[in-house]
Write a protein that holds these residues in place. Structure first.
Motif, PDB file in Angstrom:
ATOM      1  N   ASN A  98     -24.054 -42.554  25.985  1.00  0.00           N
ATOM      2  CA  ASN A  98     -22.694 -42.356  26.520  1.00  0.00           C
ATOM      3  C   ASN A  98     -21.803 -41.476  25.648  1.00  0.00           C
ATOM      4  OD1 ASN A  98     -21.657 -43.139  29.023  1.00  0.00           O
ATOM      5  ND2 ASN A  98     -20.221 -44.549  28.096  1.00  0.00           N
ATOM      6  N   ARG A  99     -22.411 -40.691  24.755  1.00  0.00           N
ATOM      7  CA  ARG A  99     -21.613 -39.955  23.778  1.00  0.00           C
ATOM      8  C   ARG A  99     -20.565 -39.059  24.420  1.00  0.00           C
ATOM      9  NH1 ARG A  99     -24.424 -35.598  19.865  1.00  0.00           N
ATOM     10  NH2 ARG A  99     -24.858 -34.717  21.930  1.00  0.00           N
ATOM     11  N   ASN A 100     -20.989 -38.210  25.369  1.00  0.00           N
ATOM     12  CA  ASN A 100     -20.038 -37.241  25.900  1.00  0.00           C
ATOM     13  C   ASN A 100     -18.936 -37.887  26.737  1.00  0.00           C
ATOM     14  OD1 ASN A 100     -21.139 -35.068  24.611  1.00  0.00           O
ATOM     15  ND2 ASN A 100     -22.291 -34.318  26.374  1.00  0.00           N
ATOM     16  N   HIS A 124     -24.565 -26.979  28.464  1.00  0.00           N
ATOM     17  CA  HIS A 124     -25.211 -25.809  29.045  1.00  0.00           C
ATOM     18  C   HIS A 124     -26.497 -26.223  29.747  1.00  0.00           C
ATOM     19  CE1 HIS A 124     -28.372 -25.442  25.928  1.00  0.00           C
ATOM     20  NE2 HIS A 124     -27.434 -25.812  25.082  1.00  0.00           N
ATOM     21  N   SER A 125     -27.092 -25.282  30.479  1.00  0.00           N
ATOM     22  CA  SER A 125     -28.211 -25.629  31.353  1.00  0.00           C
ATOM     23  C   SER A 125     -29.443 -26.091  30.576  1.00  0.00           C
ATOM     24  CB  SER A 125     -28.576 -24.446  32.254  1.00  0.00           C
ATOM     25  OG  SER A 125     -29.085 -23.367  31.490  1.00  0.00           O
ATOM     26  N   TYR A 131     -30.249 -34.443  28.405  1.00  0.00           N
ATOM     27  CA  TYR A 131     -28.985 -35.163  28.255  1.00  0.00           C
ATOM     28  C   TYR A 131     -28.280 -35.341  29.604  1.00  0.00           C
ATOM     29  CZ  TYR A 131     -29.899 -33.885  23.423  1.00  0.00           C
ATOM     30  OH  TYR A 131     -30.495 -33.726  22.193  1.00  0.00           O
ATOM     31  N   PRO A 132     -28.256 -36.559  30.147  1.00  0.00           N
ATOM     32  CA  PRO A 132     -27.588 -36.786  31.430  1.00  0.00           C
ATOM     33  C   PRO A 132     -26.112 -36.399  31.409  1.00  0.00           C
ATOM     34  CG  PRO A 132     -28.965 -38.670  30.852  1.00  0.00           C
ATOM     35  CD  PRO A 132     -28.921 -37.784  29.647  1.00  0.00           C
ATOM     36  N   ASP A 133     -25.458 -36.541  30.228  1.00  0.00           N
ATOM     37  CA  ASP A 133     -24.025 -36.256  30.152  1.00  0.00           C
ATOM     38  C   ASP A 133     -23.725 -34.778  29.888  1.00  0.00           C
ATOM     39  OD1 ASP A 133     -24.883 -36.201  27.534  1.00  0.00           O
ATOM     40  OD2 ASP A 133     -23.559 -37.799  26.831  1.00  0.00           O
ATOM     41  N   LYS A 141     -17.996 -35.211  38.010  1.00  0.00           N
ATOM     42  CA  LYS A 141     -17.428 -36.551  38.147  1.00  0.00           C
ATOM     43  C   LYS A 141     -16.380 -36.824  37.069  1.00  0.00           C
ATOM     44  CE  LYS A 141     -19.972 -37.903  41.659  1.00  0.00           C
ATOM     45  NZ  LYS A 141     -19.390 -38.070  43.005  1.00  0.00           N
ATOM     46  N   MET A 142     -16.631 -36.372  35.839  1.00  0.00           N
ATOM     47  CA  MET A 142     -15.635 -36.543  34.776  1.00  0.00           C
ATOM     48  C   MET A 142     -14.368 -35.756  35.099  1.00  0.00           C
ATOM     49  SD  MET A 142     -16.318 -38.700  32.387  1.00  0.00           S
ATOM     50  CE  MET A 142     -15.133 -38.213  31.139  1.00  0.00           C
TER      51      MET A 142
END
Length: 222
Positions: A98-100, A124-125, A131-133, A141-142
């Motif tokens: 959940n870092r980002n 980036h891509s 990384y999901p976030d 969504k964010m």
């Protein structure tokens, strides 16, 4: 008046490029870095130096106490840093849970307190696989939730979301940026290891841009 923006600035090459993109766009930039207990805390020294040279307002916030909740990442726990190509399955050990979402939430709170309308970060891509976030759906969504999380809406901006590190570097080189002022290696030693996924992805980006990486590397890169 220039538009106030917050840039999440780790000191790595992606956020370094994002920072300069925001500066060159004429924004009033507030750089925000986080010490979350990462081994490669050396990146924060790079971030501080760059912001001092540019005269950018910069905060380094110690949130390392969260590691008593977020276990299991080789970036923060006593787990070996994986070596090999960045897309390898073992690079998933570098995920900090959940870092980002945490960092973006703090950055948005900072933006609201400043009266800033945007928060920039360097997903980036090339990150999407691991990384999901860093995936487009997360960023969208964010962005959506940050329109309603406060009285003042804040936009989440990720200018390189659809581009690779190779393309990010190409853009930065076109801006004349000096990447010796960045740190990428997940090991926080004096020189970059050249073996961890982060180093390998960086080296690949320089090779494919036909440029020599200005960072010093440890001798054995085989």
């Amino acid at each position: 008046m220039p538009n106030k923006v917050v840039v999440i600035y780790s000191g790595g090459m992606d956020s370094f490029t994002v920072l300069h993109k925001a500066v060159q766009a004429g924004h009033d930039v507030y750089a925000l870095s986080f010490n979350y207990g990462q081994r490669h805390v050396k990146e924060l020294q790079c971030a501080a130096q760059v912001c001092q040279e540019l005269g950018i307002k910069h905060k380094i916030v110690d949130i390392s106490a969260i590691n008593q909740l977020l276990a299991g990442s080789s970036l923060t726990d006593d787990i070996d840093i994986p070596e090999g190509h960045y897309a390898a399955d073992n690079m998933k050990s570098t995920v900090v849970p959940n870092r980002n979402m945490i960092l973006l939430s703090l950055a948005v709170g900072y933006a609201v307190s400043l009266g800033a309308s945007q928060v920039y970060y360097g997903a980036h891509s090339g990150d999407h696989f691991i990384y999901p976030d860093c995936r487009p759906e997360f960023v969208q969504k964010m962005h959506d939730v940050c329109q309603i999380a406060n009285y003042e809406p804040v936009d989440i901006i990720s200018p390189y979301l659809a581009q690779t590190k190779i393309e990010i570097l190409a853009d930065g080189l076109a801006m004349g940026l000096d990447y010796s002022k960045t740190w990428t290696c997940y090991n926080g030693r004096e020189k970059a290891c050249g073996k961890c996924g982060s180093c390998q992805e960086r080296l690949e980006a320089f090779t494919l841009n036909n440029v020599t990486d200005p960072l010093p590397y440890e001798q054995n890169l085989s």
